[in-house]
Design a protein around this motif. Structure first.
Motif, short mmCIF file in Angstrom:
data_model
loop_
_atom_site.label_atom_id
_atom_site.label_comp_id
_atom_site.label_asym_id
_atom_site.label_seq_id
_atom_site.Cartn_x
_atom_site.Cartn_y
_atom_site.Cartn_z
N VAL A 9 -19.14 -25.71 -28.71
CA VAL A 9 -19.50 -24.76 -27.65
C VAL A 9 -20.17 -23.59 -28.36
O VAL A 9 -19.52 -22.81 -29.05
CB VAL A 9 -18.27 -24.31 -26.86
CG1 VAL A 9 -18.67 -23.31 -25.78
CG2 VAL A 9 -17.56 -25.51 -26.24
N SER B 186 -18.41 -31.87 -28.64
CA SER B 186 -19.55 -31.00 -28.96
C SER B 186 -19.11 -29.56 -29.16
O SER B 186 -18.21 -29.06 -28.48
CB SER B 186 -20.58 -31.05 -27.82
OG SER B 186 -21.07 -32.36 -27.65
N ARG C 74 -21.04 -24.99 -18.73
CA ARG C 74 -20.26 -26.15 -18.27
C ARG C 74 -19.07 -26.40 -19.19
O ARG C 74 -17.96 -26.68 -18.73
CB ARG C 74 -21.14 -27.40 -18.19
CG ARG C 74 -21.98 -27.50 -16.94
CD ARG C 74 -22.54 -28.90 -16.74
NE ARG C 74 -23.33 -29.35 -17.87
CZ ARG C 74 -24.65 -29.16 -17.99
NH1 ARG C 74 -25.32 -28.52 -17.04
NH2 ARG C 74 -25.30 -29.63 -19.03
N SER C 75 -19.28 -26.29 -20.48
CA SER C 75 -18.20 -26.50 -21.44
C SER C 75 -17.12 -25.43 -21.32
O SER C 75 -15.92 -25.74 -21.34
CB SER C 75 -18.74 -26.53 -22.87
OG SER C 75 -19.60 -27.63 -23.07
N ALA D 274 -26.91 -23.70 -19.71
CA ALA D 274 -26.21 -24.51 -18.69
C ALA D 274 -25.11 -25.34 -19.32
O ALA D 274 -23.98 -25.37 -18.82
CB ALA D 274 -27.20 -25.40 -17.95
N SER D 275 -25.39 -26.01 -20.45
CA SER D 275 -24.37 -26.86 -21.06
C SER D 275 -23.24 -26.03 -21.65
O SER D 275 -22.07 -26.43 -21.61
CB SER D 275 -24.99 -27.76 -22.14
OG SER D 275 -25.56 -26.98 -23.18
N THR D 276 -23.55 -24.85 -22.17
CA THR D 276 -22.51 -23.97 -22.72
C THR D 276 -21.57 -23.50 -21.62
O THR D 276 -20.35 -23.53 -21.77
CB THR D 276 -23.14 -22.77 -23.43
OG1 THR D 276 -23.95 -23.25 -24.52
CG2 THR D 276 -22.08 -21.83 -23.98
N MET E 244 -24.58 -33.54 -18.87
CA MET E 244 -23.19 -33.67 -18.43
C MET E 244 -22.26 -33.57 -19.64
O MET E 244 -22.53 -34.17 -20.68
CB MET E 244 -23.00 -35.01 -17.71
CG MET E 244 -21.71 -35.08 -16.93
SD MET E 244 -21.57 -36.57 -15.92
CE MET E 244 -22.85 -36.30 -14.71
N THR E 245 -21.18 -32.82 -19.52
CA THR E 245 -20.24 -32.63 -20.62
C THR E 245 -19.36 -33.86 -20.77
O THR E 245 -18.99 -34.49 -19.78
CB THR E 245 -19.36 -31.39 -20.33
OG1 THR E 245 -20.20 -30.30 -20.00
CG2 THR E 245 -18.51 -31.03 -21.53
N GLU E 246 -19.01 -34.17 -22.01
CA GLU E 246 -18.11 -35.28 -22.27
C GLU E 246 -16.80 -34.76 -22.86
O GLU E 246 -16.77 -33.75 -23.56
CB GLU E 246 -18.74 -36.29 -23.24
CG GLU E 246 -19.81 -37.14 -22.61
CD GLU E 246 -20.11 -38.38 -23.42
OE1 GLU E 246 -19.81 -38.39 -24.63
OE2 GLU E 246 -20.64 -39.33 -22.85
N ALA F 241 -28.78 -23.06 -25.11
CA ALA F 241 -28.42 -24.07 -24.10
C ALA F 241 -27.43 -23.47 -23.10
O ALA F 241 -26.24 -23.74 -23.14
CB ALA F 241 -27.83 -25.30 -24.78
N SER G 128 -17.27 -38.61 -18.78
CA SER G 128 -18.28 -37.63 -18.43
C SER G 128 -17.71 -36.75 -17.34
O SER G 128 -17.03 -37.24 -16.43
CB SER G 128 -19.55 -38.32 -17.95
OG SER G 128 -20.14 -39.06 -18.99
#
Length: 199
Positions: free
Chosen positions: A45, A43, A57-58, A53-55, A1-3, A51, A21
């Motif tokens: 990008v 974080s 999402r960001s 999925a997290s990229t 989950m992105t913060e 990564a 979050s």
């Protein structure tokens, strides 16, 4: 989950709202209603990392923060020769483009609000794209394409979309790819910055 860290003012003084979050980019509407006007993504990008999925999402989070007019401090690493950055130039400019300060400066000097947006009417989506320096307007009325646009907002695997529709939207420059994931690039107009008679 992105913060994300949220502030009530653009100067980031004493009015911090705290760290949140972000379960989905749609949560930005709640942040705006709460009074957030400045955000910090702690974080990096990193488009050069694995990564996916997290990229995505960001990037979708930066898109939604931009749509709501929330200034965002974020840092970006581009892949390879860094030639992909103009596709992202409608997003709020990053505070740093790792290894490419000249791109950061170009991004800042050419940025303006509503540079690549979509507007929704009854039975259609209109995209207005100024990223090339000239206005390009696209009207999408096919319900299959409109359904794909909504699915793309959260950055699903590209394989989840019908291949012909994905191919058309990618070739039109409206979909970003991060590995096997795809995400919708334009942001939805939340507040039109010009007089209503020139929409």
């Amino acid at each position: 989950m992105t913060e994300v860290i949220l502030w009530r003012d653009y100067g980031r003084s004493e009015t911090v709202l705290g760290t949140r979050s972000v379960p989905s980019p749609a949560a930005v509407a709640e942040f705006y209603a709460e009074g957030a006007r400045h955000a910090v993504l702690p974080s990096l990008v990193d488009l050069a990392a694995d990564a996916e999925a997290s990229t995505v999402r960001s990037l979708a989070l930066v898109r939604e923060l931009t749509a709501w007019g929330i200034a965002v401090d974020w840092r970006l690493r581009l892949p390879g020769d860094a030639a992909t950055w103009p596709a992202l130039s409608h997003l709020h400019p990053p505070a740093e483009v790792v290894g490419h300060p000249s791109i950061r400066d170009q991004w800042r000097s050419a940025y303006h609000f509503c540079k690549c947006v979509d507007r929704h009417g009854p039975g259609f989506v209109e995209i207005r794209d100024f990223r090339s320096g000239r206005l390009r307007k696209i009207i999408i009325s096919d319900p299959r394409y409109r359904q794909a646009i909504e699915a793309l907002r959260d950055g699903p695997p590209l394989a989840c979309l019908p291949a012909p529709i994905a191919r058309d939207l990618i070739s039109a420059g409206l979909v970003g790819l991060v590995g096997t994931r795809a995400w919708w690039l334009p942001y939805r107009v939340r507040r039109w910055p010009l007089a209503s008679d020139i929409i």
